[in-house]
Design an enzyme around this catalytic site. Structure first.
Site, PDB file in Angstrom:
ATOM      1  CG  ASP A   9      -1.711   1.341   1.454  1.00 53.55           C
ATOM      2  OD1 ASP A   9      -2.314   1.450   0.675  1.00 53.55           O
ATOM      3  OD2 ASP A   9      -1.382   1.872   2.511  1.00 53.55           O
ATOM      4  CG  ASP A  11      -1.834   7.788   0.493  1.00 54.69           C
ATOM      5  OD1 ASP A  11      -0.839   8.275   0.509  1.00 54.69           O
ATOM      6  OD2 ASP A  11      -2.571   7.643  -0.365  1.00 54.69           O
ATOM      7  CE  LYS A 150      -5.416  -1.062  -1.578  1.00 58.29           C
ATOM      8  NZ  LYS A 150      -4.406  -0.380  -0.607  1.00 58.29           N
ATOM      9  CG  ASP A 173      -2.428   1.834   6.276  1.00 56.17           C
ATOM     10  OD1 ASP A 173      -2.218   1.912   4.951  1.00 56.17           O
ATOM     11  OD2 ASP A 173      -2.905   2.923   6.883  1.00 56.17           O
ATOM     12  CG  ASP A 177      -4.118  -2.385   2.573  1.00 54.97           C
ATOM     13  OD1 ASP A 177      -3.829  -2.271   1.406  1.00 54.97           O
ATOM     14  OD2 ASP A 177      -3.683  -1.313   3.576  1.00 54.97           O
TER      15      ASP A 177
END
Length: 226
Positions: A9, A11, A150, A173, A177
């Site tokens: 990931d 951000d 994802k 995070d 995810d």
């Protein structure tokens, strides 16, 4: 077990808390020696630019799995989910004050400012016949197809790279995810991660944000995971 690629990931994972790129994390990714796929809820141009700035090869999963690109000069693979998202947005707009982000840049989902509660939007959609979910990544709200995430994006990317999805290590995070962790061979959550993501992670770092990624990559290299 040896892993052949990394999906990570952007951000909150390779940044500081204010979304500035963590340079040491970027350096570690650039020098990792295996393919690195950036997987983000953000748009393709953002993901591709980040890959370019880091010095990676342009392999990105953007829009939470909706748009996939295997390189800077390749045509992206785009899911056909925008029409249903638009219908859900129209339905919700009659009930909530929604502020749309990113204009025409998004091709498969709709991003909103976080001025409303994602759970309230989701509750309003229940029973209305939409196969749509609303997720809060702490950076934006996303109106997206339940069929696209994802995890499905990583499966598609793995196929395009002639790899098995279990060949990937995933680092992240946020709630978006989760599906990526579920299909990857090994999942690492940085310490600032969503509590639910930490529960399914194979490892949780002691450090947060980009420092957590540096810690994770150092551990993986020491343990000869690649």
């Amino acid at each position: 077990m040896k892993f052949k690629a990394l999906a990570i990931d952007i951000d909150g994972t390779i940044t500081y808390s204010d979304r500035r790129l963590h340079f040491l994390a970027a350096e570690h990714l650039r020098n990792l020696g295996i393919p690195v796929v950036l997987a983000t809820g953000n748009v393709l141009c953002y993901a591709a630019a980040t890959s370019k700035l880091i010095g990676l090869g342009g392999k990105v999963i953007s829009e939470n799995g909706g748009v996939i690109s295997t390189g800077f000069d390749t045509n992206p693979h785009i899911s056909e989910s925008m029409e249903e998202c638009e219908k859900a947005f129209s339905y919700l707009s009659n009930r909530f004050d929604l502020i749309r982000l990113d204009g025409d840049l998004r091709k498969t989902e709709i991003a909103l400012r976080r001025n409303v509660n994602a759970d309230d939007l989701q509750a309003s959609l229940e029973g209305a016949g939409f196969y749509i979910e609303v997720i809060d990544t702490q950076f934006a709200l996303h109106i997206k197809s339940k069929k696209v995430n994802k995890g499905t994006g990583l499966e598609k990317m793995a196929s395009l790279m002639d790899l098995d999805v279990s060949d990937f290590i995933a680092i992240g995070d946020s709630v978006n995810d989760r599906e990526m962790f579920e299909v990857a061979g090994y999942g690492i959550a940085v310490d600032n991660a969503d509590p639910g993501l930490k529960l399914i992670a194979d490892h949780v770092t002691s450090m947060s944000f980009g420092e957590g990624t540096v810690e994770a990559l150092q551990i993986l290299c020491r343990r000869d995971f690649f």
